[in-house]
Write a protein that holds these residues in place. Structure first.
Motif, mmCIF file in Angstrom:
data_model
loop_
_atom_site.group_PDB
_atom_site.id
_atom_site.type_symbol
_atom_site.label_atom_id
_atom_site.label_comp_id
_atom_site.label_asym_id
_atom_site.label_seq_id
_atom_site.Cartn_x
_atom_site.Cartn_y
_atom_site.Cartn_z
ATOM 1 N N LEU A 1 -9.323 0.075 -6.732
ATOM 2 C CA LEU A 1 -8.243 0.172 -5.757
ATOM 3 C C LEU A 1 -7.603 -1.192 -5.516
ATOM 4 C CD1 LEU A 1 -10.039 2.457 -3.139
ATOM 5 C CD2 LEU A 1 -8.489 3.150 -4.983
ATOM 6 N N SER A 2 -6.327 -1.178 -5.220
ATOM 7 C CA SER A 2 -5.620 -2.418 -4.905
ATOM 8 C C SER A 2 -5.852 -2.798 -3.445
ATOM 9 C CB SER A 2 -4.119 -2.238 -5.132
ATOM 10 O OG SER A 2 -3.583 -1.334 -4.165
ATOM 11 N N PHE A 3 -5.572 -4.045 -3.130
ATOM 12 C CA PHE A 3 -5.659 -4.506 -1.743
ATOM 13 C C PHE A 3 -4.684 -3.694 -0.886
ATOM 14 C CE2 PHE A 3 -5.973 -7.202 1.862
ATOM 15 C CZ PHE A 3 -7.087 -7.993 1.690
ATOM 16 N N GLN A 4 -3.505 -3.430 -1.426
ATOM 17 C CA GLN A 4 -2.508 -2.642 -0.693
ATOM 18 C C GLN A 4 -3.037 -1.251 -0.375
ATOM 19 O OE1 GLN A 4 1.762 -2.659 -1.869
ATOM 20 N NE2 GLN A 4 1.458 -0.488 -2.206
ATOM 21 N N HIS A 5 -3.687 -0.624 -1.333
ATOM 22 C CA HIS A 5 -4.252 0.715 -1.106
ATOM 23 C C HIS A 5 -5.315 0.669 0.000
ATOM 24 C CE1 HIS A 5 -5.486 4.828 -2.186
ATOM 25 N NE2 HIS A 5 -6.686 4.396 -1.841
ATOM 26 N N ALA A 6 -6.214 -0.315 -0.082
ATOM 27 C CA ALA A 6 -7.275 -0.420 0.923
ATOM 28 C C ALA A 6 -6.688 -0.705 2.300
ATOM 29 C CB ALA A 6 -8.267 -1.508 0.522
ATOM 30 N N ALA A 7 -5.717 -1.603 2.377
ATOM 31 C CA ALA A 7 -5.095 -1.907 3.672
ATOM 32 C C ALA A 7 -4.422 -0.668 4.248
ATOM 33 C CB ALA A 7 -4.092 -3.047 3.518
ATOM 34 N N ALA A 8 -3.791 0.120 3.396
ATOM 35 C CA ALA A 8 -3.160 1.356 3.866
ATOM 36 C C ALA A 8 -4.193 2.289 4.475
ATOM 37 C CB ALA A 8 -2.424 2.043 2.716
ATOM 38 N N THR A 9 -5.353 2.435 3.832
ATOM 39 C CA THR A 9 -6.377 3.315 4.378
ATOM 40 C C THR A 9 -6.892 2.790 5.714
ATOM 41 O OG1 THR A 9 -8.255 2.287 3.239
ATOM 42 C CG2 THR A 9 -7.117 4.057 2.077
ATOM 43 N N MET A 10 -6.929 1.460 5.876
ATOM 44 C CA MET A 10 -7.409 0.878 7.132
ATOM 45 C C MET A 10 -6.432 1.123 8.278
ATOM 46 S SD MET A 10 -9.188 -2.702 6.066
ATOM 47 C CE MET A 10 -8.770 -3.043 4.381
ATOM 48 N N THR A 11 -5.169 1.362 7.960
ATOM 49 C CA THR A 11 -4.165 1.607 8.997
ATOM 50 C C THR A 11 -3.900 3.091 9.205
ATOM 51 O OG1 THR A 11 -2.330 1.482 7.427
ATOM 52 C CG2 THR A 11 -2.989 -0.577 8.516
ATOM 53 N N GLY A 12 -4.525 3.923 8.353
ATOM 54 C CA GLY A 12 -4.299 5.362 8.459
ATOM 55 C C GLY A 12 -2.968 5.789 7.861
ATOM 56 N N MET A 13 -2.390 4.939 7.018
ATOM 57 C CA MET A 13 -1.095 5.231 6.406
ATOM 58 C C MET A 13 -1.289 5.552 4.933
ATOM 59 S SD MET A 13 0.980 1.993 8.022
ATOM 60 C CE MET A 13 2.637 2.600 7.810
ATOM 61 N N THR A 14 -0.294 6.200 4.351
ATOM 62 C CA THR A 14 -0.298 6.345 2.901
ATOM 63 C C THR A 14 0.027 4.979 2.300
ATOM 64 O OG1 THR A 14 2.067 6.832 2.722
ATOM 65 C CG2 THR A 14 0.559 8.727 3.069
ATOM 66 N N GLN A 15 -0.299 4.817 1.043
ATOM 67 C CA GLN A 15 -0.001 3.549 0.385
ATOM 68 C C GLN A 15 1.513 3.282 0.379
ATOM 69 O OE1 GLN A 15 -1.887 3.056 -3.407
ATOM 70 N NE2 GLN A 15 -0.835 1.153 -3.830
ATOM 71 N N GLU A 16 2.296 4.320 0.166
ATOM 72 C CA GLU A 16 3.746 4.163 0.127
ATOM 73 C C GLU A 16 4.291 3.773 1.504
ATOM 74 O OE1 GLU A 16 2.040 6.851 -1.064
ATOM 75 O OE2 GLU A 16 2.199 6.266 -3.169
ATOM 76 N N ALA A 17 3.800 4.425 2.561
ATOM 77 C CA ALA A 17 4.260 4.103 3.918
ATOM 78 C C ALA A 17 3.860 2.676 4.294
ATOM 79 C CB ALA A 17 3.696 5.102 4.925
ATOM 80 N N TYR A 18 2.647 2.272 3.908
ATOM 81 C CA TYR A 18 2.190 0.910 4.187
ATOM 82 C C TYR A 18 3.074 -0.100 3.451
ATOM 83 C CZ TYR A 18 -0.747 -3.196 4.564
ATOM 84 O OH TYR A 18 -1.200 -4.462 4.821
ATOM 85 N N ARG A 19 3.324 0.163 2.171
ATOM 86 C CA ARG A 19 4.189 -0.722 1.377
ATOM 87 C C ARG A 19 5.562 -0.846 2.026
ATOM 88 N NH1 ARG A 19 5.793 2.392 -3.213
ATOM 89 N NH2 ARG A 19 7.278 3.106 -1.664
ATOM 90 N N ASP A 20 6.155 0.271 2.398
ATOM 91 C CA ASP A 20 7.481 0.258 2.998
ATOM 92 C C ASP A 20 7.494 -0.515 4.313
ATOM 93 O OD1 ASP A 20 8.305 1.744 0.828
ATOM 94 O OD2 ASP A 20 8.418 3.653 1.945
ATOM 95 N N MET A 21 6.431 -0.330 5.130
ATOM 96 C CA MET A 21 6.335 -1.067 6.390
ATOM 97 C C MET A 21 6.296 -2.572 6.119
ATOM 98 S SD MET A 21 3.247 -1.317 9.193
ATOM 99 C CE MET A 21 2.200 -2.046 7.943
#
Length: 131
Positions: free
Chosen positions: A91-111
């Motif tokens: 998993l990428s750091f972005q993917h893991a960070a998204a899971t920590m925020t309860g967001m999808t990876q795409e929503a986290y990236r966009d944010m």
């Protein structure tokens, strides 16, 4: 004698300080062990057996098995060390960070591309008008 820690009042934030470093030492050492391919292979072959080689608390081991990164951080894990776990899982750091925020990876990236999380609701209580 415990030190005054005014930063404990930041909503949704876990600060990695000296106390957390002591609490998470074994968890972070385990995570760093995954830098070696042979250790990653052993961990992936039998996660529980590999974890049992480390003097972590049962709660820390359970958090690793559940891949609950927020819990791992609350138990002393440093996100830069924990990165070795999600990298082992591919998993990428972005993917893991998204899971920590309860967001999808795409929503986290966009944010993040839009400037990151709003500070509203993420300030010290006295700075937010609530304290």
């Amino acid at each position: 004698m415990s030190l005054d820690k005014p930063y404990r009042d930041i909503p949704g934030t876990t600060i990695f300080d000296a106390d957390m470093a002591r609490r998470g030492f074994a968890l972070n050492q385990f995570s760093m062990s995954l830098m070696k391919a042979a250790n990653r292979e052993r961990f992936k072959a039998d996660e529980r057996a590999y974890l049992d080689e480390w003097p972590m608390s049962e709660e820390q081991k359970r958090a690793v098995l559940d891949r609950d990164y927020n819990r791992m951080m609350a138990l002393g894990g440093n996100v830069y060390f924990l990165a070795k776990i999600f990298s082992t899982d591919g998993l990428s750091f972005q993917h893991a960070a998204a899971t920590m925020t309860g967001m999808t990876q795409e929503a986290y990236r966009d944010m993040m591309l839009a400037g990151g999380r709003s500070p509203r609701g993420n300030l010290y209580s006295e700075d937010s008008g609530n304290g």
